[in-house]
Design a protein around this motif. Structure first.
Motif, mmCIF file in Angstrom:
data_model
loop_
_atom_site.group_PDB
_atom_site.id
_atom_site.type_symbol
_atom_site.label_atom_id
_atom_site.label_comp_id
_atom_site.label_asym_id
_atom_site.label_seq_id
_atom_site.Cartn_x
_atom_site.Cartn_y
_atom_site.Cartn_z
ATOM 1 N N GLU A 1 -13.123 -11.053 8.279
ATOM 2 C CA GLU A 1 -14.194 -10.778 7.323
ATOM 3 C C GLU A 1 -13.713 -11.169 5.930
ATOM 4 O O GLU A 1 -12.574 -10.878 5.557
ATOM 5 C CB GLU A 1 -14.554 -9.295 7.356
ATOM 6 N N GLY A 2 -14.572 -11.840 5.172
ATOM 7 C CA GLY A 2 -14.215 -12.242 3.815
ATOM 8 C C GLY A 2 -14.872 -11.358 2.783
ATOM 9 O O GLY A 2 -15.983 -10.885 2.973
ATOM 10 N N ILE A 3 -14.179 -11.127 1.660
ATOM 11 C CA ILE A 3 -14.759 -10.302 0.597
ATOM 12 C C ILE A 3 -14.932 -11.072 -0.711
ATOM 13 O O ILE A 3 -15.534 -10.574 -1.649
ATOM 14 C CB ILE A 3 -13.897 -9.059 0.320
ATOM 15 N N HIS A 4 -14.352 -12.270 -0.775
ATOM 16 C CA HIS A 4 -14.472 -13.053 -2.003
ATOM 17 C C HIS A 4 -14.343 -14.520 -1.640
ATOM 18 O O HIS A 4 -13.577 -14.886 -0.768
ATOM 19 C CB HIS A 4 -13.375 -12.665 -3.002
ATOM 20 N N HIS B 1 -10.928 -8.251 -7.751
ATOM 21 C CA HIS B 1 -9.860 -8.298 -8.748
ATOM 22 C C HIS B 1 -8.793 -7.255 -8.447
ATOM 23 O O HIS B 1 -7.584 -7.528 -8.541
ATOM 24 C CB HIS B 1 -10.429 -8.057 -10.149
ATOM 25 N N GLN B 2 -9.229 -6.034 -8.107
ATOM 26 C CA GLN B 2 -8.279 -4.974 -7.822
ATOM 27 C C GLN B 2 -7.385 -5.331 -6.635
ATOM 28 O O GLN B 2 -6.170 -5.115 -6.664
ATOM 29 C CB GLN B 2 -9.024 -3.664 -7.534
ATOM 30 N N ILE B 3 -7.990 -5.883 -5.589
ATOM 31 C CA ILE B 3 -7.205 -6.281 -4.425
ATOM 32 C C ILE B 3 -6.199 -7.365 -4.805
ATOM 33 O O ILE B 3 -5.027 -7.333 -4.406
ATOM 34 C CB ILE B 3 -8.131 -6.758 -3.301
ATOM 35 N N ALA B 4 -6.642 -8.355 -5.595
ATOM 36 C CA ALA B 4 -5.755 -9.448 -5.993
ATOM 37 C C ALA B 4 -4.575 -8.941 -6.815
ATOM 38 O O ALA B 4 -3.432 -9.378 -6.617
ATOM 39 C CB ALA B 4 -6.543 -10.493 -6.786
ATOM 40 N N TYR B 5 -4.822 -8.002 -7.750
ATOM 41 C CA TYR B 5 -3.734 -7.459 -8.567
ATOM 42 C C TYR B 5 -2.676 -6.793 -7.685
ATOM 43 O O TYR B 5 -1.466 -6.998 -7.875
ATOM 44 C CB TYR B 5 -4.276 -6.440 -9.566
ATOM 45 N N PHE B 6 -3.109 -6.006 -6.719
ATOM 46 C CA PHE B 6 -2.147 -5.311 -5.879
ATOM 47 C C PHE B 6 -1.483 -6.256 -4.877
ATOM 48 O O PHE B 6 -0.341 -6.029 -4.472
ATOM 49 C CB PHE B 6 -2.816 -4.136 -5.163
ATOM 50 N N MET B 7 -2.160 -7.331 -4.479
ATOM 51 C CA MET B 7 -1.519 -8.344 -3.643
ATOM 52 C C MET B 7 -0.389 -9.026 -4.407
ATOM 53 O O MET B 7 0.699 -9.258 -3.858
ATOM 54 C CB MET B 7 -2.557 -9.374 -3.187
ATOM 55 N N VAL B 8 -0.626 -9.332 -5.679
ATOM 56 C CA VAL B 8 0.407 -9.959 -6.501
ATOM 57 C C VAL B 8 1.555 -8.977 -6.729
ATOM 58 O O VAL B 8 2.736 -9.350 -6.655
ATOM 59 C CB VAL B 8 -0.188 -10.422 -7.848
ATOM 60 N N TYR B 9 1.220 -7.718 -7.005
ATOM 61 C CA TYR B 9 2.257 -6.702 -7.192
ATOM 62 C C TYR B 9 3.132 -6.576 -5.950
ATOM 63 O O TYR B 9 4.374 -6.529 -6.038
ATOM 64 C CB TYR B 9 1.613 -5.358 -7.521
ATOM 65 N N ASN B 10 2.506 -6.541 -4.782
ATOM 66 C CA ASN B 10 3.264 -6.448 -3.537
ATOM 67 C C ASN B 10 4.192 -7.645 -3.347
ATOM 68 O O ASN B 10 5.335 -7.498 -2.908
ATOM 69 C CB ASN B 10 2.312 -6.353 -2.342
ATOM 70 N N GLU B 11 3.701 -8.834 -3.702
ATOM 71 C CA GLU B 11 4.526 -10.031 -3.523
ATOM 72 C C GLU B 11 5.722 -10.019 -4.456
ATOM 73 O O GLU B 11 6.845 -10.345 -4.044
ATOM 74 C CB GLU B 11 3.683 -11.287 -3.750
ATOM 75 N N ILE B 12 5.521 -9.659 -5.726
ATOM 76 C CA ILE B 12 6.634 -9.607 -6.674
ATOM 77 C C ILE B 12 7.631 -8.534 -6.251
ATOM 78 O O ILE B 12 8.857 -8.723 -6.326
ATOM 79 C CB ILE B 12 6.103 -9.331 -8.095
ATOM 80 N N GLN B 13 7.131 -7.403 -5.790
ATOM 81 C CA GLN B 13 8.016 -6.338 -5.342
ATOM 82 C C GLN B 13 8.846 -6.784 -4.137
ATOM 83 O O GLN B 13 10.045 -6.521 -4.069
ATOM 84 C CB GLN B 13 7.190 -5.105 -4.961
ATOM 85 N N ASP B 14 8.217 -7.505 -3.196
ATOM 86 C CA ASP B 14 8.950 -8.002 -2.023
ATOM 87 C C ASP B 14 10.034 -8.991 -2.422
ATOM 88 O O ASP B 14 11.145 -8.976 -1.867
ATOM 89 C CB ASP B 14 7.974 -8.664 -1.039
ATOM 90 N N VAL B 15 9.724 -9.872 -3.390
ATOM 91 C CA VAL B 15 10.701 -10.851 -3.857
ATOM 92 C C VAL B 15 11.935 -10.151 -4.418
ATOM 93 O O VAL B 15 13.080 -10.532 -4.132
ATOM 94 C CB VAL B 15 10.078 -11.773 -4.927
#
Length: 521
Positions: free
Chosen positions: A131-134, A201-215
């Motif tokens: 399912e797509g949301i954006h 936007h909220q989902i994208a911000y937390f996706m980026v946060y998760n990626e930086i945290q994983d790095v």
């Protein structure tokens, strides 16, 4: 549940209804062997007609005059039901700050950014499980609907397509011209609508946060990483930066070098400016797939007694108590930026946090929002305990979360103490102008913690303290004046612009004060 015929013989796509008209949900169905049919739910003619009826009832605008400039959001002329309900209920039943963080982290981990080309190669069974949301021209944010979809997404990279969430609203003045014949309050509501971040936007911000945290945590597993700022306080506009803080116990400069090295190795990140010798070292990076700019600060909470997560917790709690606070902050910061009165970095103009706290203090004077100290309950009556710092760690994240000493009261409990206030957004904005036009910044300092102002002493009148004093003085935070860069000359300009803003509101001409001033401060 309804069905409508798609392009192509004998192909049907089921449309799913959604209560929210702000989340664009896309359901992908395999239509033929060589094509993927995509249905945008809320562009359905019936839904558009229902929306237009609501518009006409509120504004008396003819349908031909209303055009949407945002391909992601359906155009709704808002006197937002959600805002009205939240205003009346004072944020009752809203999740706490940490519960909200936990939900968004989990939600972000279930979403992926996929190119349309990759989706078109899938078989019918897998497509039905997504399912797509954006959606953009080439990319879709998707999540799985069942176990099959989850297995397929788990084999993909988190970002295989490119979004662009770094761009704020464009041509605002031209956009508002089509509403010049309606009340200025409705203009403000529509203005706020195009400024505010949506679910994507909220989902994208937390996706980026998760990626930086994983790095970072792959090679620095003991690192404590937290997200704060407008991405989590409900006060952000489209195109806002992402704020991340790293809590360290060792030398900040040494950790700065290690963090920068790991970020440089990440393919999805581009390093921008760096400030290793600042009081709070900062690394700016841009996340390439989303174009989101991230400010990563490195602090030692134990040494400075400062925790931006506490600031975020306070502002988030205030935002859910009354949504008009969020709306006014967005509008005022955008207006101030247009007039050259809101800039980041080393300059004499107020920063975004200054305008946010000025708005919060005004709401406190109106009795709409409480003093910050009333958000907490102390274990010992009358005791002024300092909140102890700690790290919340789990399998999925490490957050800079304080211990519950003292604890934040529940939002339901806080809302019971608030006065009922049904003022329109335009009246609150006019009152904001009037209040600070009469406010003597040279003799008064603003106390967000106590919800009152105090007289500035001779010690506070030193040149180094600035012409405006708004300390982050929660007992749980470090006491620092966030507006010490502001000069008396800038305050005079600010009051002139507030006068012009008040006149524009009276003349029903909001667009006249949203043009770039070109002023050099």
């Amino acid at each position: 549940m309804a069905a409508t015929r798609c392009n192509g013989p004998g192909t049907f796509c089921k449309l799913l209804s959604r209560k929210s008209s702000f989340i664009q949900t896309l359901l992908y169905r395999y239509a033929s062997t060589d094509s993927l049919k995509m249905v945008k739910l809320q562009s359905d003619k019936l839904e558009e007609r229902r929306t237009q009826i609501k518009v006409n009832k509120r504004t008396n605008i003819k349908p031909n005059n209303v055009k949407s400039t945002d391909s992601e959001d359906i155009h709704v002329y808002r006197k937002d039901r959600k805002m009205e309900n939240r205003k009346k209920n004072n944020g009752q039943h809203a999740p706490s700050f940490w519960k909200m963080i936990e939900r968004r982290l989990v939600e972000a981990k279930t979403h992926y950014v996929i190119t349309k080309t990759n989706l078109q190669k899938l078989d019918a069974g897998t497509l039905k499980s997504l399912e797509g949301i954006h959606i953009t021209k080439q990319t879709v944010i998707v999540r799985s609907l069942n176990e099959e979809g989850h297995r397929w997404l788990a084999q993909q990279k988190r970002f295989t397509g490119n979004l662009d969430f770094a761009t704020g609203p464009q041509n605002v003045v031209a956009y508002l011209k089509q509403f010049r014949d309606v009340s200025v309050n409705n203009q403000l509501l529509q203005f706020n609508y195009i400024l505010r971040q949506n679910k994507s936007h909220q989902i994208a911000y937390f996706m980026v946060y998760n990626e930086i945290q994983d790095v970072l945590m792959k090679s620095l597993p003991k690192l404590s990483v937290g997200i704060h700022g407008s991405a989590v306080t409900n006060l952000g506009c489209k195109g806002s930066d992402l704020d991340i803080v790293i809590n360290v116990s060792t030398n900040k400069r040494k950790m700065f070098d290690q963090v920068k090295t790991k970020l440089e190795e990440a393919e999805s990140l581009n390093i921008g400016f760096c400030a290793p010798h600042a009081r709070v070292p900062i690394i700016n990076v841009q996340h390439c797939p989303t174009k989101i700019s991230c400010d990563i600060s490195i602090e030692s909470f134990a040494q400075s007694n400062s925790n931006p997560m506490v600031n975020a917790e306070v502002l988030y709690t205030m935002s859910v108590l009354d949504d008009r606070f969020c709306s006014l902050v967005r509008i005022i910061k955008y207006w101030a930026s247009c007039r050259g009165l809101c800039k980041a970095g080393a300059n004499p103009s107020p920063h975004g946090i200054t305008w946010t706290l000025l708005t919060l203090f005004y709401f406190q004077q109106k009795g709409i929002l409480p003093a910050a100290r009333r958000l907490y309950c102390y274990q010992t009556a009358g005791a002024q305990k300092t909140r102890t710092r700690a790290v919340l760690s789990s399998e999925n994240n490490a957050l800079c979360q304080p211990l519950d000493t003292p604890t934040m009261r529940s939002i339901d409990d806080i809302s019971k103490d608030l006065k009922k206030n049904d003022e329109l957004l335009v009246d609150l904005l006019k009152g904001f102008c009037d209040y600070y036009l009469a406010f003597d910044f040279s003799k008064r300092k603003i106390s967000i913690y106590d919800g009152v102002y105090y007289q500035r002493t001779l010690r506070h009148l030193r040149v180094s303290d600035g012409a405006m004093e708004i300390p982050l003085e929660y007992k749980e935070c470090y006491n620092t004046n966030v507006s010490k860069n502001v000069t008396s000359g800038v305050i005079n300009v600010m009051k002139k612009e507030l006068t012009n803003l008040h006149k524009a509101l009276n003349n029903n001409n909001l667009g006249s004060v949203l043009k770039e001033s070109g002023r050099q401060l």
